[in-house]
Design an enzyme around this catalytic site. Sequence first.
Site, PDB file in Angstrom:
ATOM      1  N   GLU A 261       1.396  -8.234 -13.841  1.00 59.75           N
ATOM      2  CA  GLU A 261       1.491  -9.471 -12.902  1.00 59.75           C
ATOM      3  C   GLU A 261       0.242 -10.313 -13.396  1.00 59.75           C
ATOM      4  O   GLU A 261       0.426 -11.390 -13.067  1.00 59.75           O
ATOM      5  CB  GLU A 261       0.862  -8.897 -11.382  1.00 59.75           C
ATOM      6  CG  GLU A 261       2.005  -8.020 -10.900  1.00 59.75           C
ATOM      7  CD  GLU A 261       1.549  -7.952  -9.468  1.00 59.75           C
ATOM      8  OE1 GLU A 261       2.620  -7.664  -8.753  1.00 59.75           O
ATOM      9  OE2 GLU A 261       0.557  -8.369  -9.164  1.00 59.75           O
ATOM     10  N   SER A 278      -2.139  -1.369   8.644  1.00 62.43           N
ATOM     11  CA  SER A 278      -1.132  -1.643  10.087  1.00 62.43           C
ATOM     12  C   SER A 278      -0.787  -0.284  10.546  1.00 62.43           C
ATOM     13  O   SER A 278       0.602  -0.226  10.278  1.00 62.43           O
ATOM     14  CB  SER A 278      -0.389  -2.710   9.838  1.00 62.43           C
ATOM     15  OG  SER A 278       0.336  -3.095  10.996  1.00 62.43           O
ATOM     16  N   PRO A 279      -1.585   0.683  10.960  1.00 56.69           N
ATOM     17  CA  PRO A 279      -0.915   1.829  11.004  1.00 56.69           C
ATOM     18  C   PRO A 279      -0.299   2.241  12.376  1.00 56.69           C
ATOM     19  O   PRO A 279       0.449   3.175  12.612  1.00 56.69           O
ATOM     20  CB  PRO A 279      -2.320   2.822  11.220  1.00 56.69           C
ATOM     21  CG  PRO A 279      -3.357   1.794  11.701  1.00 56.69           C
ATOM     22  CD  PRO A 279      -2.967   0.677  10.955  1.00 56.69           C
ATOM     23  N   GLU A 284       2.430   2.519   5.112  1.00 57.05           N
ATOM     24  CA  GLU A 284       1.857   2.154   3.654  1.00 57.05           C
ATOM     25  C   GLU A 284       0.510   2.407   3.764  1.00 57.05           C
ATOM     26  O   GLU A 284      -0.357   2.160   4.695  1.00 57.05           O
ATOM     27  CB  GLU A 284       1.819   0.663   3.638  1.00 57.05           C
ATOM     28  CG  GLU A 284       1.529  -0.049   2.401  1.00 57.05           C
ATOM     29  CD  GLU A 284       1.528  -1.329   2.204  1.00 57.05           C
ATOM     30  OE1 GLU A 284       2.185  -2.044   1.114  1.00 57.05           O
ATOM     31  OE2 GLU A 284       1.122  -2.299   3.255  1.00 57.05           O
ATOM     32  N   GLU A 308      12.706  -7.631 -11.331  1.00 53.23           N
ATOM     33  CA  GLU A 308      12.245  -7.652  -9.859  1.00 53.23           C
ATOM     34  C   GLU A 308      11.973  -9.052  -9.345  1.00 53.23           C
ATOM     35  O   GLU A 308      11.343  -9.267  -8.166  1.00 53.23           O
ATOM     36  CB  GLU A 308      10.677  -7.015  -9.822  1.00 53.23           C
ATOM     37  CG  GLU A 308      10.924  -5.641 -10.210  1.00 53.23           C
ATOM     38  CD  GLU A 308       9.586  -4.696 -10.239  1.00 53.23           C
ATOM     39  OE1 GLU A 308       8.865  -5.446  -9.475  1.00 53.23           O
ATOM     40  OE2 GLU A 308       9.486  -3.405 -10.586  1.00 53.23           O
TER      41      GLU A 308
END
Length: 363
Positions: A261, A278-279, A284, A308
């Site tokens: 990147e 963000s559970p 993730e 990609e």
Amino acid sequence: MIVLLGVLAQPPMLEVLSLDGTPVTIGGALRGGTGAGITRDGWPALVASAGAVTGVAVTMNDALARYAAVMGLTARDWHGQAVLGVAAEGTGQDGAAPPDHVALAAEIARQILAAGPDVDPALLAWRLPMTGIWASSRIRAQAMAPSGQGVVPLRPAQAIRTLARSQPFTGYFGVERRDLTHELHLGGQTASMTREAFLMGDAAVLLPWDPVRDRVLVIEQFRFAPALRGDPQPWLLEPVAGRIDAGETPEAAILREAQEEADITVTRLFPAFHAYPSPGAVCEFLYQYVGIADLPDGSAGIHGLDGEAEDIRGHLMDRARLSQLVDAGQISNGPLATLSLWLDARVDRLRGQLGLPLQAGGV
């Protein structure tokens, strides 16, 4: 009967595929196979040899048939015996297998079956790399030290009861739905509830920092979710980040992403904090780092992988400038904002660890 060889004959795989079998020995040798059960082209080759291979003779069931269809495995005749778990002769993949090879292969098999019998095997084969990412995430999660120690009691697995489960969406990402109950703080059990979560897998995140010049490199790229939300600026400033591939360590993943990147080499990693962003609905988990890199003028360019569809622009800026953008609410990417704050709070400590003089004043 069919004889399973290699990874397929290992007890964790037999358990996932609901198979009982009898050990058997056949003449020959397995060559390669470091990606067996992880990639479709990673199976070993069975070759003629004076040696012998131990396998397990089983009766084909629906789980094994579905797994074989996803993995592109077909039974091969070997001196009158049907064998499964090997590639065409001479195509066995060589290389270094991940340390938890069998455990990872078994978890991938478990996730293939969890997708349900109605999902096209071709779709599951296409998304196999993402399934491997998700399987590796689950293995890492099971090895984590419990968070909140001394504050939150560690509850047994039976504290959560799954009543029904399904995967109503399976694409590059997936969605899992469960009807469940869990223990209450005051005792007893909740009523049945339905919850859905986005299956993504773990990612690694990096803020490259040049401590000599006291500058950082951030990247800019288009993000679909902000655009879908209606954000007027869906080209976000972000840290370097990417998914952790199956069998890859978070550290190896972020060093690879720094090359892909930003075309930079990171010479040292400082782990920041690792967390769920963000559970409530996202599976993730982020492994976050500040990385030491040489960032001279002209080292920011446009990079990314064509395969990609990545179009990534780098931006060099003084660390103080990034701090100002965070304070002004101009950084909407959470990991970048928090890594900036983390670095600012520890800059003198890190400079001391690097053997560099401390700076007068601060941000």
